[in-house]
Design a protein around this motif. Structure first.
Motif, PDB file in Angstrom:
ATOM      1  N   PRO A  36       5.130  -7.792  14.214  1.00  0.00           N
ATOM      2  CA  PRO A  36       6.331  -7.739  13.381  1.00  0.00           C
ATOM      3  C   PRO A  36       6.953  -6.339  13.365  1.00  0.00           C
ATOM      4  N   MET A  37       8.266  -6.299  13.219  1.00  0.00           N
ATOM      5  CA  MET A  37       8.982  -5.031  13.082  1.00  0.00           C
ATOM      6  C   MET A  37       9.199  -4.814  11.589  1.00  0.00           C
ATOM      7  N   ASN A  38       8.647  -3.710  11.052  1.00  0.00           N
ATOM      8  CA  ASN A  38       8.800  -3.454   9.621  1.00  0.00           C
ATOM      9  C   ASN A  38       9.037  -1.966   9.366  1.00  0.00           C
ATOM     10  N   LEU A  39       9.142  -1.606   8.107  1.00  0.00           N
ATOM     11  CA  LEU A  39       9.422  -0.218   7.732  1.00  0.00           C
ATOM     12  C   LEU A  39       8.174   0.583   7.381  1.00  0.00           C
ATOM     13  N   ALA A  40       7.002   0.057   7.658  1.00  0.00           N
ATOM     14  CA  ALA A  40       5.769   0.744   7.268  1.00  0.00           C
ATOM     15  C   ALA A  40       5.685   2.148   7.854  1.00  0.00           C
ATOM     16  N   LEU A  41       6.054   2.315   9.108  1.00  0.00           N
ATOM     17  CA  LEU A  41       5.952   3.643   9.719  1.00  0.00           C
ATOM     18  C   LEU A  41       6.878   4.653   9.054  1.00  0.00           C
ATOM     19  N   PHE A  42       7.992   4.204   8.519  1.00  0.00           N
ATOM     20  CA  PHE A  42       8.859   5.098   7.751  1.00  0.00           C
ATOM     21  C   PHE A  42       8.059   5.705   6.593  1.00  0.00           C
ATOM     22  N   ALA A  43       7.366   4.853   5.853  1.00  0.00           N
ATOM     23  CA  ALA A  43       6.572   5.310   4.706  1.00  0.00           C
ATOM     24  C   ALA A  43       5.405   6.180   5.159  1.00  0.00           C
ATOM     25  N   VAL A  44       4.768   5.824   6.258  1.00  0.00           N
ATOM     26  CA  VAL A  44       3.629   6.591   6.765  1.00  0.00           C
ATOM     27  C   VAL A  44       4.071   8.000   7.158  1.00  0.00           C
ATOM     28  N   HIS A  45       5.173   8.099   7.906  1.00  0.00           N
ATOM     29  CA  HIS A  45       5.694   9.409   8.309  1.00  0.00           C
ATOM     30  C   HIS A  45       6.036  10.250   7.077  1.00  0.00           C
ATOM     31  N   LEU A  46       6.727   9.639   6.150  1.00  0.00           N
ATOM     32  CA  LEU A  46       7.139  10.337   4.935  1.00  0.00           C
ATOM     33  C   LEU A  46       5.918  10.799   4.136  1.00  0.00           C
ATOM     34  N   CYS A  47       4.933   9.945   4.080  1.00  0.00           N
ATOM     35  CA  CYS A  47       3.691  10.239   3.362  1.00  0.00           C
ATOM     36  C   CYS A  47       3.018  11.491   3.925  1.00  0.00           C
ATOM     37  N   GLY A  48       2.868  11.561   5.223  1.00  0.00           N
ATOM     38  CA  GLY A  48       2.239  12.727   5.838  1.00  0.00           C
ATOM     39  C   GLY A  48       3.040  13.999   5.618  1.00  0.00           C
ATOM     40  N   ALA A  49       4.356  13.909   5.766  1.00  0.00           N
ATOM     41  CA  ALA A  49       5.208  15.098   5.638  1.00  0.00           C
ATOM     42  C   ALA A  49       5.281  15.601   4.199  1.00  0.00           C
ATOM     43  N   VAL A  50       5.339  14.702   3.250  1.00  0.00           N
ATOM     44  CA  VAL A  50       5.499  15.095   1.847  1.00  0.00           C
ATOM     45  C   VAL A  50       4.167  15.462   1.204  1.00  0.00           C
ATOM     46  N   LEU A  51       3.145  14.658   1.420  1.00  0.00           N
ATOM     47  CA  LEU A  51       1.869  14.873   0.739  1.00  0.00           C
ATOM     48  C   LEU A  51       0.913  15.779   1.502  1.00  0.00           C
ATOM     49  N   GLY A  52       1.173  16.015   2.770  1.00  0.00           N
ATOM     50  CA  GLY A  52       0.291  16.865   3.565  1.00  0.00           C
ATOM     51  C   GLY A  52      -0.866  16.089   4.167  1.00  0.00           C
ATOM     52  N   PRO A  53      -1.725  16.797   4.902  1.00  0.00           N
ATOM     53  CA  PRO A  53      -2.777  16.096   5.644  1.00  0.00           C
ATOM     54  C   PRO A  53      -3.844  15.433   4.774  1.00  0.00           C
ATOM     55  N   VAL A  54      -4.192  16.026   3.659  1.00  0.00           N
ATOM     56  CA  VAL A  54      -5.269  15.460   2.838  1.00  0.00           C
ATOM     57  C   VAL A  54      -4.770  14.269   2.027  1.00  0.00           C
ATOM     58  N   TYR A  55      -3.792  14.508   1.161  1.00  0.00           N
ATOM     59  CA  TYR A  55      -3.312  13.416   0.304  1.00  0.00           C
ATOM     60  C   TYR A  55      -2.490  12.387   1.080  1.00  0.00           C
ATOM     61  N   GLY A  56      -1.802  12.815   2.127  1.00  0.00           N
ATOM     62  CA  GLY A  56      -1.061  11.863   2.955  1.00  0.00           C
ATOM     63  C   GLY A  56      -2.000  10.890   3.636  1.00  0.00           C
ATOM     64  N   THR A  57      -3.063  11.417   4.224  1.00  0.00           N
ATOM     65  CA  THR A  57      -4.054  10.570   4.885  1.00  0.00           C
ATOM     66  C   THR A  57      -4.776   9.697   3.866  1.00  0.00           C
ATOM     67  N   LEU A  58      -5.135  10.293   2.744  1.00  0.00           N
ATOM     68  CA  LEU A  58      -5.805   9.530   1.688  1.00  0.00           C
ATOM     69  C   LEU A  58      -4.931   8.374   1.205  1.00  0.00           C
ATOM     70  N   SER A  59      -3.650   8.608   1.080  1.00  0.00           N
ATOM     71  CA  SER A  59      -2.727   7.568   0.637  1.00  0.00           C
ATOM     72  C   SER A  59      -2.736   6.378   1.594  1.00  0.00           C
ATOM     73  N   ILE A  60      -2.735   6.657   2.887  1.00  0.00           N
ATOM     74  CA  ILE A  60      -2.745   5.573   3.870  1.00  0.00           C
ATOM     75  C   ILE A  60      -4.111   4.892   3.908  1.00  0.00           C
ATOM     76  N   ILE A  61      -5.177   5.641   3.720  1.00  0.00           N
ATOM     77  CA  ILE A  61      -6.505   5.026   3.635  1.00  0.00           C
ATOM     78  C   ILE A  61      -6.568   4.075   2.436  1.00  0.00           C
ATOM     79  N   VAL A  62      -5.986   4.483   1.312  1.00  0.00           N
ATOM     80  CA  VAL A  62      -5.938   3.608   0.131  1.00  0.00           C
ATOM     81  C   VAL A  62      -5.170   2.325   0.473  1.00  0.00           C
ATOM     82  N   TYR A  63      -4.028   2.465   1.150  1.00  0.00           N
ATOM     83  CA  TYR A  63      -3.236   1.300   1.575  1.00  0.00           C
ATOM     84  C   TYR A  63      -4.089   0.353   2.431  1.00  0.00           C
ATOM     85  N   VAL A  64      -4.792   0.914   3.423  1.00  0.00           N
ATOM     86  CA  VAL A  64      -5.623   0.093   4.318  1.00  0.00           C
ATOM     87  C   VAL A  64      -6.749  -0.582   3.542  1.00  0.00           C
TER      88      VAL A  64
END
Length: 178
Positions: A36-64
């Motif tokens: 499927p084509m969705n907007l998830a990568l938009f949120a993932v990119h934004l997450c890494g850029a805004v929250l940084g490597p630790v909290y950005g990665t943690l946020s996506i791990i929580v999602y998974v």
């Protein structure tokens, strides 16, 4: 001491909000037969850029982990190990690497639009590589067929997601004080 606790609380809340944003963006989709084509990568990119490597990665791990526990956060309200370990699960796991790469690069060189575009492009390549290899292993499709199904149809949309996320990242970072 109180200031560091407040920052940690703000970072944790932001982490949860970005996990929720990723779940919502995963539902905004155009269903296609295999991927499927969705907007998830938009949120993932934004997450890494805004929250940084630790909290950005943690946020996506929580999602998974939310999806793995059965909450319908994956594309098309999918959930569970079957989705995560299915043919498109490599892309979902690739989100973790994407957020990490984007977070590391923007932490080191700043969150200007140019730096964000480069870091998000690199994160996308890593996500595509991980997800496509996973897809090939699960489906038995050769590389070219997998690229035709999983990568080429998404390039223009993913470029637009990168431009949008990059243009928002620095602004959001200032507002969130992270």
């Amino acid at each position: 001491m109180a200031q560091s606790r407040r920052l940690s609380a703000a970072a944790i809340v932001s982490c949860a909000l970005f996990a929720a944003l990723t779940a919502v963006c995963s539902q905004i989709q155009i269903p296609l037969p295999m991927v499927p084509m969705n907007l998830a990568l938009f949120a993932v990119h934004l997450c890494g850029a805004v929250l940084g490597p630790v909290y950005g990665t943690l946020s996506i791990i929580v999602y998974v982990l939310l999806g793995l526990c059965g909450l319908p956060v994956f594309a098309g309200f999918g959930a569970g190990a079957g989705v995560l370990f299915g043919s498109t699960g490599g892309y979902v796991l690739g989100y973790i690497l994407d957020a990490l790469i984007v977070g590391m690069i923007t932490r080191k060189w700043g969150a200007s639009t140019k730096v964000c575009c480069v870091s998000m492009g690199l994160g996308l390549v890593i996500c595509y590589t991980f997800g496509t290899v996973w897809f090939m292993v699960i489906t038995g499709n050769p590389l070219w067929a997998s690229l035709m199904i999983c990568v080429f149809p998404f390039l223009i949309g993913d470029a637009a997601k990168i431009l949008l996320a990059a243009s928002l990242a620095a602004r959001l970072k200032r507002v969130l004080y992270l």
